[in-house]
Write a protein that holds these residues in place. Sequence first.
Motif, PDB file in Angstrom:
ATOM      1  N   ARG A  61      -2.259  -1.283   6.051  1.00 14.11           N
ATOM      2  CA  ARG A  61      -2.332  -2.732   5.792  1.00 14.11           C
ATOM      3  C   ARG A  61      -3.003  -3.444   6.968  1.00 14.11           C
ATOM      4  O   ARG A  61      -3.871  -4.300   6.780  1.00 14.11           O
ATOM      5  CB  ARG A  61      -0.933  -3.302   5.538  1.00 14.11           C
ATOM      6  CG  ARG A  61      -0.933  -4.778   5.228  1.00 14.11           C
ATOM      7  CD  ARG A  61       0.446  -5.321   4.848  1.00 14.11           C
ATOM      8  NE  ARG A  61       1.461  -5.029   5.843  1.00 14.11           N
ATOM      9  CZ  ARG A  61       2.478  -4.171   5.669  1.00 14.11           C
ATOM     10  NH1 ARG A  61       2.622  -3.524   4.520  1.00 14.11           N
ATOM     11  NH2 ARG A  61       3.347  -3.968   6.636  1.00 14.11           N
TER      12      ARG A  61
ATOM     13  N   TYR B   7       0.817  -1.207   0.000  1.00 18.95           N
ATOM     14  CA  TYR B   7       0.000   0.000   0.000  1.00 18.95           C
ATOM     15  C   TYR B   7       0.854   1.263   0.000  1.00 18.95           C
ATOM     16  O   TYR B   7       0.315   2.359   0.023  1.00 18.95           O
ATOM     17  CB  TYR B   7      -0.920   0.017   1.231  1.00 18.95           C
ATOM     18  CG  TYR B   7      -1.865  -1.158   1.256  1.00 18.95           C
ATOM     19  CD1 TYR B   7      -2.967  -1.197   0.419  1.00 18.95           C
ATOM     20  CD2 TYR B   7      -1.644  -2.232   2.099  1.00 18.95           C
ATOM     21  CE1 TYR B   7      -3.833  -2.274   0.431  1.00 18.95           C
ATOM     22  CE2 TYR B   7      -2.505  -3.316   2.118  1.00 18.95           C
ATOM     23  CZ  TYR B   7      -3.591  -3.330   1.284  1.00 18.95           C
ATOM     24  OH  TYR B   7      -4.449  -4.396   1.290  1.00 18.95           O
TER      25      TYR B   7
ATOM     26  N   PHE C  56      -9.496   4.187   1.502  1.00 22.68           N
ATOM     27  CA  PHE C  56      -9.424   2.751   1.753  1.00 22.68           C
ATOM     28  C   PHE C  56     -10.698   2.164   2.348  1.00 22.68           C
ATOM     29  O   PHE C  56     -10.841   0.946   2.423  1.00 22.68           O
ATOM     30  CB  PHE C  56      -8.231   2.429   2.657  1.00 22.68           C
ATOM     31  CG  PHE C  56      -6.899   2.641   1.981  1.00 22.68           C
ATOM     32  CD1 PHE C  56      -6.432   1.743   1.038  1.00 22.68           C
ATOM     33  CD2 PHE C  56      -6.120   3.739   2.288  1.00 22.68           C
ATOM     34  CE1 PHE C  56      -5.209   1.927   0.415  1.00 22.68           C
ATOM     35  CE2 PHE C  56      -4.894   3.941   1.682  1.00 22.68           C
ATOM     36  CZ  PHE C  56      -4.441   3.032   0.731  1.00 22.68           C
TER      37      PHE C  56
END
Length: 82
Positions: A77, A2, A52
């Motif tokens: 993450r 990411y 996200f």
Amino acid sequence: MYLEEVKKIVIDVLALGAAGESLNEHSALLGSLPELDSMAVVQLIGALEDHFGFSVDDDEISAANFATLGSLAAFVRFKLTA
């Protein structure tokens, strides 16, 4: 994984422009970038949540998560895999 997405968000939120392109996973953020003040942290959290699709609780906001670009990407993450 990411890192590049988080980097782009950091560059956009902090308006770093071309100077932000040199950021890497070891680049210090909190305390090293004058643009990253308390209000910018709030904006950055909002941008990460929007991009996200997760929520950040107040107790998850720590200097350790914002220490480097890599630690911020690791936090993203973690949020996405938790």
